[in-house]
Design an enzyme around this catalytic site. Sequence first.
Site, PDB file in Angstrom:
ATOM      1  N   SER A 191       0.829  -1.210   0.000  1.00  0.00           N
ATOM      2  CA  SER A 191       0.000   0.000   0.000  1.00  0.00           C
ATOM      3  C   SER A 191       0.868   1.267   0.000  1.00  0.00           C
ATOM      4  CB  SER A 191      -0.992  -0.006   1.168  1.00  0.00           C
ATOM      5  OG  SER A 191      -0.356   0.231   2.397  1.00  0.00           O
TER       6      SER A 191
ATOM      7  N   MET B   4      10.602  -6.773   4.301  1.00  0.00           N
ATOM      8  CA  MET B   4      10.793  -7.382   5.618  1.00  0.00           C
ATOM      9  C   MET B   4      12.060  -8.240   5.702  1.00  0.00           C
ATOM     10  SD  MET B   4       8.364  -5.795   6.947  1.00  0.00           S
ATOM     11  CE  MET B   4       8.038  -6.382   8.606  1.00  0.00           C
TER      12      MET B   4
ATOM     13  N   LEU C 116      18.779  -5.868   6.041  1.00  0.00           N
ATOM     14  CA  LEU C 116      19.844  -5.737   5.041  1.00  0.00           C
ATOM     15  C   LEU C 116      21.213  -5.749   5.718  1.00  0.00           C
ATOM     16  CD1 LEU C 116      18.039  -3.003   2.938  1.00  0.00           C
ATOM     17  CD2 LEU C 116      18.498  -5.361   2.193  1.00  0.00           C
TER      18      LEU C 116
ATOM     19  N   ASN D 184      13.535   4.248   4.237  1.00  0.00           N
ATOM     20  CA  ASN D 184      12.562   3.268   4.732  1.00  0.00           C
ATOM     21  C   ASN D 184      11.411   3.998   5.414  1.00  0.00           C
ATOM     22  OD1 ASN D 184      11.572   0.641   5.530  1.00  0.00           O
ATOM     23  ND2 ASN D 184      12.406   1.006   7.582  1.00  0.00           N
TER      24      ASN D 184
ATOM     25  N   HIS E 176       8.901   3.303   8.625  1.00  0.00           N
ATOM     26  CA  HIS E 176       8.784   2.412   9.785  1.00  0.00           C
ATOM     27  C   HIS E 176       7.543   2.807  10.586  1.00  0.00           C
ATOM     28  CE1 HIS E 176      10.134  -0.372  12.860  1.00  0.00           C
ATOM     29  NE2 HIS E 176       9.782   0.533  13.751  1.00  0.00           N
TER      30      HIS E 176
ATOM     31  N   GLU F   4      22.790  -0.200  11.410  1.00  0.00           N
ATOM     32  CA  GLU F   4      22.052  -0.581  12.615  1.00  0.00           C
ATOM     33  C   GLU F   4      20.548  -0.504  12.344  1.00  0.00           C
ATOM     34  OE1 GLU F   4      21.530   0.721  17.285  1.00  0.00           O
ATOM     35  OE2 GLU F   4      23.086   1.685  16.111  1.00  0.00           O
ATOM     36  N   LEU F   5      19.802  -1.534  12.745  1.00  0.00           N
ATOM     37  CA  LEU F   5      18.378  -1.660  12.392  1.00  0.00           C
ATOM     38  C   LEU F   5      17.529  -0.486  12.907  1.00  0.00           C
ATOM     39  CD1 LEU F   5      16.312  -3.611  11.055  1.00  0.00           C
ATOM     40  CD2 LEU F   5      15.859  -4.485  13.358  1.00  0.00           C
ATOM     41  N   ASP F   6      16.808   0.161  11.990  1.00  0.00           N
ATOM     42  CA  ASP F   6      15.859   1.233  12.327  1.00  0.00           C
ATOM     43  C   ASP F   6      16.504   2.358  13.142  1.00  0.00           C
ATOM     44  OD1 ASP F   6      13.863  -0.193  11.005  1.00  0.00           O
ATOM     45  OD2 ASP F   6      13.266  -1.267  12.809  1.00  0.00           O
TER      46      ASP F   6
HETATM   47  C1  GAR Z   1       3.864  -0.698   6.677  1.00  0.00           C
HETATM   48  O1  GAR Z   1       3.124  -0.412   7.825  1.00  0.00           O
HETATM   49  C2  GAR Z   1       5.330  -0.376   6.900  1.00  0.00           C
HETATM   50  O2  GAR Z   1       5.538   0.750   7.705  1.00  0.00           O
HETATM   51  C3  GAR Z   1       5.800  -1.619   7.600  1.00  0.00           C
HETATM   52  O3  GAR Z   1       5.149  -2.667   6.930  1.00  0.00           O
HETATM   53  C4  GAR Z   1       3.897  -2.206   6.426  1.00  0.00           C
HETATM   54  C5  GAR Z   1       3.845  -2.528   4.964  1.00  0.00           C
HETATM   55  O4  GAR Z   1       2.579  -2.236   4.454  1.00  0.00           O
HETATM   56  N1  GAR Z   1       7.218  -1.750   7.534  1.00  0.00           N
HETATM   57  C6  GAR Z   1       7.962  -2.302   8.473  1.00  0.00           C
HETATM   58  O5  GAR Z   1       7.497  -2.789   9.487  1.00  0.00           O
HETATM   59  C7  GAR Z   1       9.447  -2.297   8.199  1.00  0.00           C
HETATM   60  N2  GAR Z   1      10.166  -2.765   9.328  1.00  0.00           N
HETATM   61  P1  GAR Z   1       2.384  -2.008   2.904  1.00  0.00           P
HETATM   62  O6  GAR Z   1       2.972  -3.251   2.202  1.00  0.00           O
HETATM   63  O7  GAR Z   1       0.909  -1.952   2.729  1.00  0.00           O
HETATM   64  O8  GAR Z   1       3.083  -0.759   2.505  1.00  0.00           O
END
Ligand code: GAR
Length: 200
Positions: free
Chosen positions: A12, A90, A93, A107, A109, A143-145
Amino acid sequence: MRTAILISGRGSNMVALIEAARAADFPAEIVLVAANRPDAGGLERANAAGIATASVDHRPFGKDREAFERALDEVLRTNQVELIALAGFMRVLTPWFVTRWQGRLINIHPSLLPDFRGTHTHARALEAGVAEHGCTVHFVVPELDAGPTILQANVPVLPGDDEASLSARVLKQEHRIYPQGLALVASGAARLEDPAAASA
Ligand code: GAR
């Protein structure tokens, strides 16, 4: 800026970026959507929008993350990609990939970083009893996030919220700020050394 969106699922946020990038004055062009899962629903949505797609399945590479990333990197280079937007991608990297794309890798988050790095952010926010939650567009660092924030949006946590209602409220904001964040980076207004930290 020739931009690739990397996804793992429904996409989305990807759709929000594709739609925003249709504007004539948008500084990024979406040239590729790539997924690490061939069954990612977002691939079909990208195809329907007329965007080139690729899938690089991570599973045949087993635990060799870097080998997977080399295959992905090859696809990105072949498509002359200059900037990458992770949108629900998901896979963690490796420093090899992140360093290679440093400053050109962003990214979204689903939390107000530095709170709730990692997964299950909405459940953890509810459990922690925070009054505000939200989302963050940030540069990716090894480092993650933990990379510098480009934009954040806050939402209230309301009485009676569950994971579904809270994530829907946050997602709406994700769709609003991710295109803005991408535009800031593609235009050069936000840089890794000097991110235009702002609150949206
Ligand atoms: C989103 O909420 C995004 O922020 C999250 O996954 C969802 C993907 O939704 N990302 C993470 O958690 C990254 N660590 P989408 O496929 O509908 O964009």
